[in-house]
Motif scaffolding. Sequence first.
Motif, PDB file in Angstrom:
ATOM      1  N   LYS A  50       0.758  -1.085  -0.030  1.00 20.18           N
ATOM      2  CA  LYS A  50       0.228  -0.131   0.067  1.00 20.18           C
ATOM      3  C   LYS A  50       0.860   1.214  -0.058  1.00 20.18           C
ATOM      4  O   LYS A  50       0.339   2.272  -0.641  1.00 20.18           O
ATOM      5  N   ILE A  51       1.928   1.288   0.707  1.00 17.18           N
ATOM      6  CA  ILE A  51       2.725   2.299   0.818  1.00 17.18           C
ATOM      7  C   ILE A  51       3.395   2.505  -0.614  1.00 17.18           C
ATOM      8  O   ILE A  51       3.433   3.740  -1.227  1.00 17.18           O
ATOM      9  N   VAL A  52       4.031   1.351  -1.191  1.00 17.68           N
ATOM     10  CA  VAL A  52       4.292   1.856  -2.524  1.00 17.68           C
ATOM     11  C   VAL A  52       3.417   2.283  -3.527  1.00 17.68           C
ATOM     12  O   VAL A  52       3.783   2.858  -4.551  1.00 17.68           O
ATOM     13  N   ALA A  53       2.279   1.359  -3.510  1.00 16.64           N
ATOM     14  CA  ALA A  53       1.098   2.082  -4.304  1.00 16.64           C
ATOM     15  C   ALA A  53       0.848   3.435  -4.131  1.00 16.64           C
ATOM     16  O   ALA A  53       0.408   4.087  -5.039  1.00 16.64           O
ATOM     17  N   ALA A  54       0.683   3.862  -3.023  1.00 15.36           N
ATOM     18  CA  ALA A  54       0.466   5.508  -2.783  1.00 15.36           C
ATOM     19  C   ALA A  54       1.648   6.468  -3.380  1.00 15.36           C
ATOM     20  O   ALA A  54       1.256   7.365  -3.699  1.00 15.36           O
ATOM     21  N   TYR A  55       2.737   5.631  -3.304  1.00 12.12           N
ATOM     22  CA  TYR A  55       4.166   6.440  -3.895  1.00 12.12           C
ATOM     23  C   TYR A  55       3.757   6.385  -5.434  1.00 12.12           C
ATOM     24  O   TYR A  55       3.909   7.469  -6.092  1.00 12.12           O
TER      25      TYR A  55
END
Length: 192
Positions: A50-55
């Motif tokens: 989710k962090i990578v997707a938000a980035y």
Amino acid sequence: MSNSPTEFYSAERWQNWIDRIDDEEIDPEDESSARLLLNLQDDTAIAIAKIVAAYDDGELEQEQALEEIADVREIVLSEVDIDDEETRMLVDGVQTSLVCVFIAAEEYVASGPAEEASVNDYIGAAADAEAEEDLDAALGYAAQAGTLIIDGEELDMTIAEQLEYGLVTEWVNGLDSLQSAMSDPEVVEEDE
């Protein structure tokens, strides 16, 4: 979207899993015990996905994304307070599997996906480096494979069957959770 450090993962969430594992008689041969440990690992991998997707979606700046990954890493890789030594070792195995996930995510955010080889080639290089006892290089190669998984390449888990058991197989296990999380980043319910 708020940028609080608990947005993606919290110490409380991790501790809930640890408490649950600590309360149960964990037996790695037992399917429900194994599933509980896998859910713990998958839950963390989902937070990282989710962090990578938000980035990737532009919701987080590079520095924010790296800070979020570091926050989750700090929570998950801290020493756990479990009395039973065998259970503690099993959780340690989950933590070991996730080390590669954190590094892959950091590398992906910092530099993008690796470009020199395929996922399987990097895993093979990691296994070769481990065989030569160059664990830093092994982790580096495994993390490179992870950046490609984040970028959408497939990890063929049959490669794990060909590896000598060791750190690389642990890391591949973590990358398998990352791959699942990237394709379906749904939260693992703690009561499952």
